[in-house]
Each structure stands twice: as C-alpha cells, then as structure tokens.
Design a protein around this motif. Structure first.
Motif, PDB file in Angstrom:
ATOM      1  N   UNK A  31      13.446  -7.964  -8.429  1.00  0.00           N
ATOM      2  CA  UNK A  31      12.117  -8.083  -7.897  1.00  0.00           C
ATOM      3  C   UNK A  31      11.428  -7.420  -8.566  1.00  0.00           C
ATOM      4  N   UNK A  32       9.862  -7.743  -8.728  1.00  0.00           N
ATOM      5  CA  UNK A  32       9.133  -6.783  -9.431  1.00  0.00           C
ATOM      6  C   UNK A  32       7.434  -7.167  -8.990  1.00  0.00           C
ATOM      7  N   UNK A  33       6.683  -6.186  -9.294  1.00  0.00           N
ATOM      8  CA  UNK A  33       5.412  -6.477  -8.971  1.00  0.00           C
ATOM      9  C   UNK A  33       4.205  -5.659  -9.886  1.00  0.00           C
ATOM     10  N   UNK A  34       3.202  -6.027 -10.154  1.00  0.00           N
ATOM     11  CA  UNK A  34       2.072  -5.295 -10.827  1.00  0.00           C
ATOM     12  C   UNK A  34       0.931  -5.535  -9.841  1.00  0.00           C
ATOM     13  N   UNK A  35       0.088  -4.630  -9.478  1.00  0.00           N
ATOM     14  CA  UNK A  35      -0.755  -4.495  -8.616  1.00  0.00           C
ATOM     15  C   UNK A  35      -1.841  -3.516  -8.575  1.00  0.00           C
ATOM     16  N   UNK A  36      -3.025  -3.887  -7.989  1.00  0.00           N
ATOM     17  CA  UNK A  36      -4.106  -2.846  -7.981  1.00  0.00           C
ATOM     18  C   UNK A  36      -3.740  -2.012  -6.702  1.00  0.00           C
ATOM     19  N   UNK A  43      -1.252  -8.440  -9.321  1.00  0.00           N
ATOM     20  CA  UNK A  43      -1.857  -9.090 -10.412  1.00  0.00           C
ATOM     21  C   UNK A  43      -0.761 -10.092 -10.993  1.00  0.00           C
ATOM     22  N   UNK A  44       0.539  -9.741 -10.432  1.00  0.00           N
ATOM     23  CA  UNK A  44       1.704 -10.514 -11.178  1.00  0.00           C
ATOM     24  C   UNK A  44       2.830 -10.257 -10.471  1.00  0.00           C
ATOM     25  N   UNK A  45       3.624 -11.183 -10.303  1.00  0.00           N
ATOM     26  CA  UNK A  45       5.066 -10.518  -9.414  1.00  0.00           C
ATOM     27  C   UNK A  45       6.201 -11.829  -9.390  1.00  0.00           C
ATOM     28  N   UNK A  46       7.220 -11.314  -8.875  1.00  0.00           N
ATOM     29  CA  UNK A  46       8.172 -12.489  -8.588  1.00  0.00           C
ATOM     30  C   UNK A  46       9.175 -11.614  -7.717  1.00  0.00           C
TER      31      UNK A  46
END
Length: 124
Positions: A31-36, A43-46
């Motif tokens: 599981x991952x995320x890219x966030x502000x 911004x994007x995630x799973x």
C-alpha cells in the motif's frame, strides 16, 4: 488482491504420481501514497482510504483494506519545499492493522509540513 499487488505461493507435493497442492501462503500486499503535506491531499495512492493532517508535520494514514495484523514494514520520504526534511514513524504510537501515524521533521527535529510526502507499507 484489492489495495495492492500480491503474490500467492503454493507448494506442490507429488505422491504416487498425483499432485497435492498445499494451502496458499499469506499474500503480501503493498500500500502506498503520494500526498501534499500542507493539507494531506492525496495526489496518488493504492490501498490508502484517507490521510488526516493532525498537526503540522503529523499525519494519520488509514489503510483500506486493513492489513491482517500490525506486523508490516513502513518507509517513506518527505521534502519538496527547499528544506531538508525527514520522514519518521511517530515514536509513541504503535502500528495498527488499520492505520499508522507518521511525522515529517526539519533538520532541528521540529515537526513541519513538507510539500511532498510519500509512504509505502508492505505486509499481509
């Protein structure tokens, strides 16, 4: 599996010319995320259902679906605002199957927002 990539391993035993398959081992999920970091906007995630900015530089990441237990690995990065920022798990809060708390800190150890935060977790 939902929420990440997975590999299912099975063992085959052949007895008297007939195969017997063992039950699959636990499936590994990523599981991952890219966030502000300024507001927790993803911004994007799973495999992440939400990110809450609890305070400057402190975030709760909620996994969906949850991990099967709290024995997963977490890593990440923080930066993007011209400063040297560090990513860490929040020291006093243990991982749970449903969420984890992380923080981003400046070079002095003060929790501070980062323009870009990434997190990845691998477990079952």
């Amino acid at each position: 599996p939902s929420g990440g990539s997975g590999i299912v391993m099975r063992t085959c035993t052949v007895t008297a010319g007939l195969p017997t398959w063992a039950a699959p081992a636990a499936t590994t999920t990523t599981k991952w995320a890219n966030f502000n970091g300024a507001d927790g906007t993803i911004n994007a995630s799973s495999g992440v259902s939400g990110i809450v900015r609890n305070a400057a530089g402190r975030y709760t990441i909620t996994w969906s679906p949850a991990f099967s237990n709290a024995n997963y690995a977490v890593s990440g990065s923080a930066g993007g605002n011209g400063n040297i920022n560090y990513f860490r798990l929040f020291d006093t809060t243990p991982l749970t199957a449903t969420d984890t708390i992380i923080s981003t800190n400046n070079q002095n150890g003060t929790e501070t927002d980062s323009a870009l935060v990434t997190i990845i977790a691998v477990g079952t």
